[in-house]
Write a protein that holds these residues in place. Structure first.
Motif, short mmCIF file in Angstrom:
data_model
loop_
_atom_site.label_atom_id
_atom_site.label_comp_id
_atom_site.label_asym_id
_atom_site.label_seq_id
_atom_site.Cartn_x
_atom_site.Cartn_y
_atom_site.Cartn_z
N LEU A 98 4.05 40.67 34.24
CA LEU A 98 2.51 41.13 33.82
C LEU A 98 1.81 39.81 33.43
O LEU A 98 0.89 39.67 33.82
CB LEU A 98 2.92 41.64 32.47
CG LEU A 98 1.50 42.07 31.88
CD1 LEU A 98 0.79 43.19 32.31
CD2 LEU A 98 1.74 42.47 30.04
N PHE A 99 2.64 38.79 32.85
CA PHE A 99 1.49 37.67 32.40
C PHE A 99 1.64 36.73 33.79
O PHE A 99 0.71 35.74 33.85
CB PHE A 99 2.14 36.83 31.37
CG PHE A 99 1.93 37.68 30.26
CD1 PHE A 99 0.66 37.95 29.59
CD2 PHE A 99 2.88 38.07 29.54
CE1 PHE A 99 0.48 38.78 28.50
CE2 PHE A 99 2.76 38.76 28.22
CZ PHE A 99 1.43 39.05 27.86
N ASP A 100 2.57 36.71 34.64
CA ASP A 100 2.47 35.88 36.09
C ASP A 100 2.28 34.42 35.85
O ASP A 100 1.57 33.78 36.56
CB ASP A 100 1.26 36.54 36.86
CG ASP A 100 1.47 36.19 38.24
OD1 ASP A 100 2.43 36.12 38.65
OD2 ASP A 100 0.33 36.04 38.93
N ARG A 101 2.90 33.79 34.86
CA ARG A 101 2.73 32.34 34.71
C ARG A 101 4.05 31.83 35.44
O ARG A 101 5.07 31.91 35.36
CB ARG A 101 2.86 31.94 33.36
CG ARG A 101 2.66 30.36 33.08
CD ARG A 101 2.43 29.85 31.72
NE ARG A 101 1.90 28.71 31.83
CZ ARG A 101 2.02 27.77 30.42
NH1 ARG A 101 2.37 28.26 29.51
NH2 ARG A 101 1.24 26.86 30.67
N TRP A 102 3.48 30.86 36.24
CA TRP A 102 4.67 29.93 37.10
C TRP A 102 4.79 28.69 36.80
O TRP A 102 3.85 27.99 36.49
CB TRP A 102 4.26 30.15 38.73
CG TRP A 102 4.20 31.73 39.42
CD1 TRP A 102 3.22 32.56 38.79
CD2 TRP A 102 5.26 32.35 39.78
NE1 TRP A 102 3.58 33.90 39.57
CE2 TRP A 102 4.80 33.60 39.97
CE3 TRP A 102 6.52 31.92 40.14
CZ2 TRP A 102 5.65 34.85 40.75
CZ3 TRP A 102 7.28 32.78 40.97
CH2 TRP A 102 6.78 34.23 41.33
N LYS A 103 5.86 28.06 37.04
CA LYS A 103 6.18 26.70 37.06
C LYS A 103 7.62 26.52 38.30
O LYS A 103 8.54 27.08 37.77
CB LYS A 103 6.65 26.16 35.77
CG LYS A 103 6.96 24.65 35.83
CD LYS A 103 7.04 24.34 34.25
CE LYS A 103 7.28 22.79 34.25
NZ LYS A 103 7.40 22.29 32.96
N ASN A 104 7.19 25.71 39.05
CA ASN A 104 8.36 25.46 40.02
C ASN A 104 8.74 26.71 40.68
O ASN A 104 9.95 26.83 40.93
CB ASN A 104 9.66 24.71 39.21
CG ASN A 104 9.31 23.42 38.69
OD1 ASN A 104 8.23 22.66 39.16
ND2 ASN A 104 9.88 23.12 37.75
N ASP A 105 7.85 27.51 41.11
CA ASP A 105 8.25 28.84 41.67
C ASP A 105 8.86 29.82 40.99
O ASP A 105 9.88 30.60 41.52
CB ASP A 105 8.88 28.56 43.17
CG ASP A 105 8.11 27.73 44.26
OD1 ASP A 105 6.92 27.88 44.08
OD2 ASP A 105 8.50 26.77 44.86
N THR A 106 9.17 29.83 39.68
CA THR A 106 9.70 30.47 38.71
C THR A 106 8.77 31.11 37.75
O THR A 106 7.95 30.34 37.23
CB THR A 106 10.92 29.78 38.09
OG1 THR A 106 11.62 29.32 39.02
CG2 THR A 106 11.42 30.79 37.22
N LEU A 107 8.77 32.52 37.56
CA LEU A 107 8.17 33.06 36.38
C LEU A 107 8.56 32.46 35.02
O LEU A 107 9.79 32.55 34.79
CB LEU A 107 8.27 34.52 36.31
CG LEU A 107 7.53 35.37 37.43
CD1 LEU A 107 7.92 36.80 37.31
CD2 LEU A 107 5.84 35.13 37.33
#
Length: 192
Positions: A98-107
């Protein structure tokens, strides 16, 4: 009081999620935390996130459930077993997408490792007597700060992911507590 805390934590998790939804970069708080831990030895950072490791946290969950069963508190045992698992499931399958926040190709928002650790701490806080609650109330926030620094330093999460995970886990566990009433046993000193 439980309802107020649960609602407040849910609001914090929602607001942080909306603030950083879909954002791939750090906010000001995240960048500041990352600068604090930049250059810390990897071994120190790994030690800081140790309390979030599944084999550590998942050992506490059955121990709490067994303790409740041994003290004739079946509803508390059900609560101890279900609350962390449900919090992790909702976080993984609903909130992260739902929030769709990514870092290094990971939620990454909310932090799942934080959710399981904080959910377990809140379960323990709810189930133990007054004196033990004081210990959990001191140790819990210290662990959370350590975890936030470790996660940021290792590049696993932003500190806002950790904050959101802590807020969501607290809210979820307290909400479930309202659905599974506390077993009342005077001889174990449990009070809500």
């Amino acid at each position: 009081m439980r309802v107020v805390v649960a609602a407040g934590c849910a609001l914090v998790a929602l607001l942080l999620g909306l603030l950083f939804a879909g954002d791939r970069g750090p906010g000001d708080v995240d960048a500041a935390a990352q600068s604090v831990v930049a250059g810390w030895p990897r071994e120190v950072l790994v030690a800081l996130v140790f309390p979030t490791e599944p084999y550590v946290v998942w050992a506490v969950v059955p121990a709490a459930a067994v303790w409740c069963l041994r003290t004739a508190r079946p509803r508390d045992a059900l609560f101890a077993a279900l609350a962390p698992a449900l919090a992790v499931a909702v976080n993984t399958w609903v909130l992260k997408p739902l929030f769709d926040r990514w870092k290094n190709d990971t939620l990454v928002y909310p932090s799942g490792h934080t959710v399981i650790m904080v959910a377990t701490l809140v379960v323990v806080f709810v189930l133990v007597g007054r004196r033990a609650r004081a210990i959990v109330a001191v140790v819990g926030p210290v662990l959370l700060v350590c975890v936030a620094l470790g996660m940021a330093g290792l590049g696993y999460h932003y500190v806002t992911d950790v904050a959101g995970g802590a807020a969501f886990a607290t809210s979820a566990v307290l909400a479930l507590r309202g659905l599974i009433p506390l077993d009342r046993r005077a001889d174990v000193g449990v009070r809500e």
